[in-house]
Motif scaffolding. Structure first.
Motif, PDB file in Angstrom:
ATOM      1  N   HIS A   1      18.161  21.653  21.175  1.00  0.00           N
ATOM      2  CA  HIS A   1      17.459  21.925  19.913  1.00  0.00           C
ATOM      3  C   HIS A   1      16.069  22.494  20.205  1.00  0.00           C
ATOM      4  CE1 HIS A   1      16.036  20.964  15.744  1.00  0.00           C
ATOM      5  NE2 HIS A   1      14.909  20.764  16.374  1.00  0.00           N
ATOM      6  N   LEU A   2      15.684  23.533  19.453  1.00  0.00           N
ATOM      7  CA  LEU A   2      14.391  24.177  19.627  1.00  0.00           C
ATOM      8  C   LEU A   2      13.596  24.099  18.326  1.00  0.00           C
ATOM      9  CD1 LEU A   2      15.575  27.484  21.383  1.00  0.00           C
ATOM     10  CD2 LEU A   2      15.206  25.229  22.415  1.00  0.00           C
ATOM     11  N   TYR A   3      12.260  24.026  18.467  1.00  0.00           N
ATOM     12  CA  TYR A   3      11.391  23.911  17.293  1.00  0.00           C
ATOM     13  C   TYR A   3      10.028  24.517  17.610  1.00  0.00           C
ATOM     14  CZ  TYR A   3       8.509  21.860  13.590  1.00  0.00           C
ATOM     15  OH  TYR A   3       7.638  21.693  12.544  1.00  0.00           O
ATOM     16  N   SER A   4       9.330  24.910  16.556  1.00  0.00           N
ATOM     17  CA  SER A   4       7.978  25.455  16.690  1.00  0.00           C
ATOM     18  C   SER A   4       7.033  24.768  15.716  1.00  0.00           C
ATOM     19  CB  SER A   4       7.980  26.959  16.412  1.00  0.00           C
ATOM     20  OG  SER A   4       6.663  27.450  16.315  1.00  0.00           O
ATOM     21  N   PHE A   5       5.846  24.430  16.180  1.00  0.00           N
ATOM     22  CA  PHE A   5       4.797  23.905  15.303  1.00  0.00           C
ATOM     23  C   PHE A   5       3.961  25.025  14.681  1.00  0.00           C
ATOM     24  CE2 PHE A   5       5.785  20.529  18.277  1.00  0.00           C
ATOM     25  CZ  PHE A   5       5.829  19.407  17.470  1.00  0.00           C
ATOM     26  N   SER A   6       4.226  26.258  15.069  1.00  0.00           N
ATOM     27  CA  SER A   6       3.392  27.386  14.644  1.00  0.00           C
ATOM     28  C   SER A   6       3.407  27.586  13.139  1.00  0.00           C
ATOM     29  CB  SER A   6       3.858  28.674  15.329  1.00  0.00           C
ATOM     30  OG  SER A   6       3.684  28.613  16.716  1.00  0.00           O
ATOM     31  N   LYS A   7       4.595  27.525  12.537  1.00  0.00           N
ATOM     32  CA  LYS A   7       4.723  27.823  11.120  1.00  0.00           C
ATOM     33  C   LYS A   7       4.295  26.638  10.271  1.00  0.00           C
ATOM     34  CE  LYS A   7       6.626  31.609  12.655  1.00  0.00           C
ATOM     35  NZ  LYS A   7       6.764  31.332  14.088  1.00  0.00           N
ATOM     36  N   ALA A   8       4.728  25.431  10.646  1.00  0.00           N
ATOM     37  CA  ALA A   8       4.440  24.254   9.825  1.00  0.00           C
ATOM     38  C   ALA A   8       2.949  23.977   9.711  1.00  0.00           C
ATOM     39  CB  ALA A   8       5.161  23.035  10.401  1.00  0.00           C
ATOM     40  N   TYR A   9       2.217  24.091  10.830  1.00  0.00           N
ATOM     41  CA  TYR A   9       0.812  23.712  10.843  1.00  0.00           C
ATOM     42  C   TYR A   9      -0.125  24.884  11.122  1.00  0.00           C
ATOM     43  CZ  TYR A   9       3.060  19.194  11.043  1.00  0.00           C
ATOM     44  OH  TYR A   9       3.856  18.112  10.757  1.00  0.00           O
TER      45      TYR A   9
ATOM     46  N   TYR B   1      12.209  27.174  11.549  1.00  0.00           N
ATOM     47  CA  TYR B   1      11.834  27.202  10.127  1.00  0.00           C
ATOM     48  C   TYR B   1      12.415  26.019   9.350  1.00  0.00           C
ATOM     49  CZ  TYR B   1      10.451  31.841  11.535  1.00  0.00           C
ATOM     50  OH  TYR B   1       9.842  32.887  12.200  1.00  0.00           O
ATOM     51  N   ARG B   2      12.717  24.928  10.029  1.00  0.00           N
ATOM     52  CA  ARG B   2      13.331  23.761   9.373  1.00  0.00           C
ATOM     53  C   ARG B   2      12.467  23.203   8.255  1.00  0.00           C
ATOM     54  NH1 ARG B   2      11.174  18.833  11.032  1.00  0.00           N
ATOM     55  NH2 ARG B   2      13.066  17.652  10.542  1.00  0.00           N
ATOM     56  N   ASP B   3      11.149  23.320   8.367  1.00  0.00           N
ATOM     57  CA  ASP B   3      10.245  22.760   7.366  1.00  0.00           C
ATOM     58  C   ASP B   3      10.304  23.512   6.048  1.00  0.00           C
ATOM     59  OD1 ASP B   3       8.760  20.753   9.144  1.00  0.00           O
ATOM     60  OD2 ASP B   3       8.541  22.621  10.262  1.00  0.00           O
ATOM     61  N   PHE B   4      10.935  24.691   6.034  1.00  0.00           N
ATOM     62  CA  PHE B   4      10.985  25.519   4.829  1.00  0.00           C
ATOM     63  C   PHE B   4      12.421  25.734   4.348  1.00  0.00           C
ATOM     64  CE2 PHE B   4       7.404  26.646   7.548  1.00  0.00           C
ATOM     65  CZ  PHE B   4       6.365  26.218   6.724  1.00  0.00           C
ATOM     66  N   ASP B   5      13.331  24.887   4.809  1.00  0.00           N
ATOM     67  CA  ASP B   5      14.707  24.906   4.327  1.00  0.00           C
ATOM     68  C   ASP B   5      14.699  24.490   2.858  1.00  0.00           C
ATOM     69  OD1 ASP B   5      17.531  24.153   3.877  1.00  0.00           O
ATOM     70  OD2 ASP B   5      17.709  24.363   6.056  1.00  0.00           O
ATOM     71  N   SER B   6      15.454  25.195   2.019  1.00  0.00           N
ATOM     72  CA  SER B   6      15.449  24.896   0.587  1.00  0.00           C
ATOM     73  C   SER B   6      16.248  23.646   0.238  1.00  0.00           C
ATOM     74  CB  SER B   6      16.008  26.090  -0.199  1.00  0.00           C
ATOM     75  OG  SER B   6      17.381  26.280   0.091  1.00  0.00           O
ATOM     76  N   ARG B   7      17.073  23.169   1.160  1.00  0.00           N
ATOM     77  CA  ARG B   7      17.906  22.007   0.895  1.00  0.00           C
ATOM     78  C   ARG B   7      17.125  20.721   1.102  1.00  0.00           C
ATOM     79  NH1 ARG B   7      22.358  24.265   5.022  1.00  0.00           N
ATOM     80  NH2 ARG B   7      20.378  24.558   6.152  1.00  0.00           N
ATOM     81  N   GLU B   8      17.461  19.711   0.325  1.00  0.00           N
ATOM     82  CA  GLU B   8      16.831  18.410   0.497  1.00  0.00           C
ATOM     83  C   GLU B   8      17.606  17.605   1.534  1.00  0.00           C
ATOM     84  OE1 GLU B   8      14.008  17.683  -0.845  1.00  0.00           O
ATOM     85  OE2 GLU B   8      13.913  19.465  -2.136  1.00  0.00           O
ATOM     86  N   GLY B   9      16.888  16.807   2.301  1.00  0.00           N
ATOM     87  CA  GLY B   9      17.541  15.982   3.304  1.00  0.00           C
ATOM     88  C   GLY B   9      17.851  16.751   4.570  1.00  0.00           C
ATOM     89  N   ALA B  10      18.563  16.099   5.470  1.00  0.00           N
ATOM     90  CA  ALA B  10      18.881  16.696   6.766  1.00  0.00           C
ATOM     91  C   ALA B  10      19.830  17.876   6.586  1.00  0.00           C
ATOM     92  CB  ALA B  10      19.505  15.660   7.691  1.00  0.00           C
ATOM     93  N   PRO B  11      19.556  19.012   7.245  1.00  0.00           N
ATOM     94  CA  PRO B  11      20.445  20.161   7.121  1.00  0.00           C
ATOM     95  C   PRO B  11      21.725  20.024   7.940  1.00  0.00           C
ATOM     96  CG  PRO B  11      18.640  20.674   8.604  1.00  0.00           C
ATOM     97  CD  PRO B  11      18.352  19.312   8.030  1.00  0.00           C
ATOM     98  N   HIS B  12      21.795  19.034   8.810  1.00  0.00           N
ATOM     99  CA  HIS B  12      23.007  18.797   9.611  1.00  0.00           C
ATOM    100  C   HIS B  12      22.963  17.383  10.166  1.00  0.00           C
ATOM    101  CE1 HIS B  12      20.788  19.046  13.428  1.00  0.00           C
ATOM    102  NE2 HIS B  12      20.167  20.103  12.932  1.00  0.00           N
ATOM    103  N   ASP B  13      24.077  16.960  10.753  1.00  0.00           N
ATOM    104  CA  ASP B  13      24.177  15.608  11.315  1.00  0.00           C
ATOM    105  C   ASP B  13      24.496  15.638  12.806  1.00  0.00           C
ATOM    106  OD1 ASP B  13      26.772  16.507  11.217  1.00  0.00           O
ATOM    107  OD2 ASP B  13      27.556  14.837  10.019  1.00  0.00           O
ATOM    108  N   LEU B  14      24.107  16.713  13.490  1.00  0.00           N
ATOM    109  CA  LEU B  14      24.475  16.854  14.899  1.00  0.00           C
ATOM    110  C   LEU B  14      23.876  15.753  15.765  1.00  0.00           C
ATOM    111  CD1 LEU B  14      24.254  20.730  15.450  1.00  0.00           C
ATOM    112  CD2 LEU B  14      26.172  19.334  14.633  1.00  0.00           C
TER     113      LEU B  14
END
Length: 391
Positions: free
Chosen positions: A232-240, A207-220
């Motif tokens: 790191h894991l991600y899904s295109f399901s929610k964004a698109y 759900y990174r695309d819907f984070d309320s914070r501006e900019g990168a949520p971390h610097d890992l």
């Protein structure tokens, strides 16, 4: 009857499917239709330009219908590497990206590369139930990490749970089911703990695309040695809105990617080509559209948080991305309450018992509300029904 794998037999059934059975045969009058906030998934198809791009590929590109590379199409892997490097201020190569059949498969692949029967994995509570299900199926023991009242896990508390059988710590941010957005310092603390104890840190940012914070949520990813610890894991399901096409991503170091490729080739050979084509097209062409989607979800988040604050006895513990994790005011447990809300309020939610160990006292006090599936009018209707509910 032939034998059934005992690990599979002892795994609980899919919670969303269980909740859907609650509404079978139930009639909802036109003036009070069902408000279904049980599943975290877009209910609309992808935007028309994306569908047209996928349709064109289906008609005119032969490779859209064939097996592709096990680790994913080159153009999508390269696009993810470029965008993540830009967004997180790090250096990620395309050979450190794998494309999977959804983020669930990315999680399964990560775990399969790390742990086996008898090993342990730490999951913050409440957990994402599919993570727990996969660990159970593999005979891997889940070690629950209770979060504080702000739903943020603590690395020092987690350190006390690490044993010689621990293989990984799993974090989801923004969180499913709590909606909590983990601070950058929290993620760094868990990275440091994982490195110190020789563990993997699996970070699911579906759900990174819907984070309320501006900019990168971390610097890992800015750490030049990120690949030694981070998966790191991600899904295109929610964004698109590509839920039915099952496209996810896993980012890890080259050595682990060798093992990931073995798993993906065995269970699926490759992710679907049309979904990958659609995801790559979306990344290249839908930045402004996605910004509008984010703004709408954040507006729904605000409507949910402010509205719940006005309900007597209810308490929002976490609210972000697609979810609110709320404490209810009733004597009954959340499992009974969730069923009663179907019949008495026309609302389908998931009880906290689906996200926590059996018998956990906190489970019966909480509900997950997938509010992103309702517009602001639907959220207002939900709040009215909860306010009017009298057990």
């Amino acid at each position: 009857m032939p034998a059934i794998n005992p690990a599979l037999a002892s795994t609980f059934r899919p919670p969303v499917m269980e909740a859907r059975r609650w509404i079978e045969g139930v009639s909802f009058p036109p003036e009070r239709p069902l408000i279904n906030l049980s599943q975290a998934a877009p209910v609309a198809p992808p935007p028309e330009p994306l569908r047209r791009a996928m349709a064109e590929a289906a008609l005119n590109r032969a490779d859209a219908h064939l097996y592709g590379p096990v680790l994913g199409r080159a153009e999508l892997r390269e696009a993810v590497a470029r965008e993540w490097s830009r967004a997180y201020g790090g250096a990620i190569r395309s050979d450190e990206v794998a494309i999977t059949q959804g983020c669930n498969q990315a999680f399964c692949a990560a775990i399969q590369s790390l742990a086996g029967p008898g090993d342990e994995v730490i999951l913050p509570l409440p957990w994402y139930f599919n993570h727990k299900m996969w660990l159970d199926m593999q005979g891997i023991r889940t070690v629950g990490l209770h979060c504080g009242q702000d739903m943020i896990p603590d690395a020092e508390t987690a350190a006390a749970l690490v044993s010689d059988r621990t293989r990984a710590i799993v974090l989801v941010s923004p969180n499913n089911p709590s909606g909590a957005e983990y601070p950058a310092e929290t993620l760094r603390a868990f990275r440091d703990l994982a490195r110190e104890r020789g563990l993997a840190l699996i970070l699911d940012e579906t759900y990174r695309d819907f984070d309320s914070r501006e900019g990168a949520p971390h610097d890992l990813f800015a750490d030049p040695d990120w690949g030694e610890v981070l998966i790191h894991l991600y899904s295109f399901s929610k964004a698109y809105r590509l839920t039915g096409h099952r496209v996810g991503a896993l980012i890890t170091g080259p050595a682990r990617m060798v093992e990931i490729e073995k798993f993906l080739d065995t269970v699926a050979i490759c992710a679907g080509q049309l979904g990958q084509i659609g995801a790559a097209w979306g990344m290249a062409n839908l930045r402004d559209w996605l910004a509008g989607e984010r703004a709408e979800i954040l507006a729904r988040r605000d409507a949910m948080a402010s509205g719940m604050a006005g309900l007597d006895g209810w308490r929002v513990k976490g609210c972000g991305a697609y979810f609110a994790w709320v404490e209810h005011p009733y004597r009954m447990g959340s499992a009974e309450l969730a069923r009663r809300l179907v019949h008495e309020a026309g609302v389908l939610l998931l009880p906290g018992t689906m996200f926590m160990p059996e018998g956990d006292a906190q489970a019966s006090r909480h509900l997950r509300i997938a509010f992103a599936n309702a517009d602001r009018v639907g959220i207002a209707a939900l709040l009215q029904r909860l306010a009017a509910f009298r057990p």
